[in-house]
Enzyme design. Structure first.
Site, mmCIF file in Angstrom:
data_model
loop_
_atom_site.group_PDB
_atom_site.id
_atom_site.type_symbol
_atom_site.label_atom_id
_atom_site.label_comp_id
_atom_site.label_asym_id
_atom_site.label_seq_id
_atom_site.Cartn_x
_atom_site.Cartn_y
_atom_site.Cartn_z
ATOM 1 N N ARG A 27 13.097 36.194 51.131
ATOM 2 C CA ARG A 27 13.587 37.002 52.239
ATOM 3 C C ARG A 27 14.817 37.799 51.846
ATOM 4 N NH1 ARG A 27 17.425 33.262 55.951
ATOM 5 N NH2 ARG A 27 18.255 31.928 54.327
ATOM 6 N N THR A 86 26.363 32.573 44.975
ATOM 7 C CA THR A 86 24.984 33.022 44.759
ATOM 8 C C THR A 86 24.912 34.469 44.310
ATOM 9 O OG1 THR A 86 24.203 31.493 46.454
ATOM 10 C CG2 THR A 86 22.716 33.283 45.819
ATOM 11 N N LYS A 101 24.857 30.456 41.185
ATOM 12 C CA LYS A 101 23.481 30.135 41.551
ATOM 13 C C LYS A 101 22.708 31.453 41.573
ATOM 14 C CE LYS A 101 20.744 27.863 45.147
ATOM 15 N NZ LYS A 101 20.803 27.085 46.411
ATOM 16 N N LYS A 154 19.431 33.776 41.891
ATOM 17 C CA LYS A 154 18.117 33.826 42.524
ATOM 18 C C LYS A 154 17.110 34.508 41.594
ATOM 19 C CE LYS A 154 19.181 32.003 46.553
ATOM 20 N NZ LYS A 154 18.547 30.772 47.070
ATOM 21 N N ASP A 208 17.550 29.456 41.088
ATOM 22 C CA ASP A 208 16.811 29.066 42.291
ATOM 23 C C ASP A 208 15.626 30.005 42.440
ATOM 24 O OD1 ASP A 208 15.851 28.175 44.673
ATOM 25 O OD2 ASP A 208 17.649 28.633 45.852
ATOM 26 N N GLU A 253 16.062 25.168 40.547
ATOM 27 C CA GLU A 253 15.778 24.666 41.887
ATOM 28 C C GLU A 253 14.439 25.186 42.402
ATOM 29 O OE1 GLU A 253 17.958 24.958 46.281
ATOM 30 O OE2 GLU A 253 19.110 25.344 44.443
ATOM 31 N N ASP A 302 13.947 21.298 46.551
ATOM 32 C CA ASP A 302 14.610 21.802 47.751
ATOM 33 C C ASP A 302 13.618 21.854 48.900
ATOM 34 O OD1 ASP A 302 16.089 23.063 49.712
ATOM 35 O OD2 ASP A 302 16.336 24.940 48.637
ATOM 36 N N LYS A 336 19.656 19.846 52.790
ATOM 37 C CA LYS A 336 20.217 20.808 53.730
ATOM 38 C C LYS A 336 20.065 20.240 55.135
ATOM 39 C CE LYS A 336 19.142 24.810 50.828
ATOM 40 N NZ LYS A 336 18.222 25.958 50.627
ATOM 41 N N SER A 372 22.849 24.936 51.986
ATOM 42 C CA SER A 372 22.881 25.484 53.342
ATOM 43 C C SER A 372 21.977 26.693 53.426
ATOM 44 C CB SER A 372 24.309 25.892 53.708
ATOM 45 O OG SER A 372 24.751 26.924 52.835
ATOM 46 N N ILE A 414 21.986 30.656 55.510
ATOM 47 C CA ILE A 414 23.047 31.628 55.762
ATOM 48 C C ILE A 414 23.672 31.284 57.107
ATOM 49 C CG2 ILE A 414 23.625 34.071 56.016
ATOM 50 C CD1 ILE A 414 22.831 33.253 53.205
ATOM 51 N N ASP A 452 26.791 23.781 47.549
ATOM 52 C CA ASP A 452 26.373 25.183 47.652
ATOM 53 C C ASP A 452 26.758 25.695 49.038
ATOM 54 O OD1 ASP A 452 25.109 27.623 47.234
ATOM 55 O OD2 ASP A 452 23.135 26.871 47.795
ATOM 56 N N ASP A 489 28.605 28.746 49.888
ATOM 57 C CA ASP A 489 29.206 30.083 49.784
ATOM 58 C C ASP A 489 28.869 31.007 50.944
ATOM 59 O OD1 ASP A 489 26.541 30.163 49.042
ATOM 60 O OD2 ASP A 489 26.823 31.633 47.452
#
Length: 359
Positions: A24, A135, A160, A162, A191, A219, A244, A268, A296, A298, A321, A323
């Site tokens: 996303r 991230t 981290k 993506k 991730d 991840e 995850d 999470k 977490s 967003i 994590d 941020d």
């Protein structure tokens, strides 16, 4: 100490730059804010962001679950019978983990305030300071290199990154560019957000190992349902593999732990349904010798404060994590955790330490 009122509010906070993953792109951090008021005047806060591609929860479904199902079960109940309340919360409806998490946070906030303790001390009090990663969103190779370099200059020593949205060769070029820019002192975590199939993941990770890109962990390299594929990757590479999206519930955690399908677990609150269930997952992992990260969605500083209290309370949580609030264009929370670069300090006042939320 009875629950007098449960209220929900909608909020939306823009991000200063888009957050992009294999699943996303987020430009605005939306959430349902929960406020629980007790008959002795204590007020507890919670937050649930809609993450439909991960949890399946939307703003409307979160709001409806709380107002139509959870609230009638809670109002008028004695909060000090909290084992009963948490059992009711988690048996009240299937899934809807984000709605449960928001109410769970607010309940724990109230309980810790009643005991006049910061929540992390109420839960165990292992530490009072944390350090977060930062991230790097999926973008062009140059842009990801620029971003990584900028975050390191700001003092972040764990990134981290993506991946998983494009061809694996493209991802490897991006990681190589980032490593060239930031050197080898900074840790890199990847991730993939379910973006690879197991054979492709093995090929990609082995190639990164051969290129000496020094990846700390990868991840969720495979789709959430593919526990067999997750184990195949874990067994085939030297790099640590973290589960995850494969783990929402304690039952799912048990299966991953039983089969040794991952080296690490990312907990999470929005997946677990809150702190009550998250503690079970962490305890099982600790018994099996598997360390956990707490991550977490967003979220604003409200949701991250709750996650940080849980993470700070447990020895077995070794990675953080948190941020997301640093990505937001404004802060709607008064009180809670404080940031100083990558360092996070837990509040010393009771409960979550949230004084007010602008809703």
């Amino acid at each position: 100490m009875k629950i007098h009122r449960i209220e929900t509010f909608r909020t939306a906070v823009p991000l200063h730059t888009p957050f992009k993953t294999a699943l996303r792109t987020v430009n605005v951090a939306e959430a349902i804010i929960v406020k629980i008021t007790c008959d002795n005047g204590i007020v507890g806060w919670g937050e649930a962001p809609p993450t439909v591609v991960i949890t399946g929860d939307s703003l409307c479904s979160i709001e409806s679950a709380i107002q139509q199902v959870i609230k009638p079960l809670m109002v008028g109940r004695n909060l000090l019978n909290y084992e009963y309340l948490f059992q009711q919360l988690h048996s009240s409806l299937v899934r809807n983990s984000s709605a449960k998490a928001a109410v769970d946070m607010a309940l724990y906030d109230c309980l810790a305030q009643q005991c006049n303790l910061p929540l992390y001390q109420f839960l165990g009090g292992y530490r009072h300071e944390l350090e977060t990663d930062y991230t790097v969103s999926v973008n062009s190779t140059k842009e990801m290199g620029d971003d990584a370099e900028a975050y390191v200059k700001k003092g972040f020593d764990v990134l981290k990154v993506k991946v998983g949205k494009d061809e694996i060769e493209t991802d490897i070029k991006r990681i190589h560019e980032i490593r060239q820019r930031i050197g080898y002192e900074v840790k890199i975590r990847l991730d993939a957000n379910q973006g690879w199939e197991s054979k492709a993941a093995v090929k990609a990770i082995r190639k990164m190992e051969d290129l000496d890109l020094n990846i700390e962990l990868v991840e969720q390299p495979v789709p959430a349902h593919d526990i067999v594929g997750l184990k195949r990757v874990t067994d085939a590479v030297d790099t640590l593999i973290m589960a995850d999206e494969s783990i929402f519930t304690p039952h799912q955690a048990f299966e991953v732990l039983r089969t040794r399908s991952a080296d690490l677990i990312n907990i999470k609150l929005m997946k677990a349904g809150g702190i009550y269930q998250a503690q079970k997952i962490n305890s099982m992992a600790e018994i099996c010798g598997v360390e956990c990260m707490v991550g977490s969605m967003i979220e604003t500083r409200l949701g991250i404060t709750a996650a940080a209290h849980f993470a700070a309370s447990k020895k077995n949580v070794t990675r953080f994590d948190f941020d997301a609030p640093l990505m937001l264009a404004k802060d709607i929370v008064l009180g809670g955790i404080e940031y100083n670069g990558r360092k996070i300090t837990l509040p010393t006042n009771s409960g979550l330490g949230i004084d007010r939320v602008e809703v």
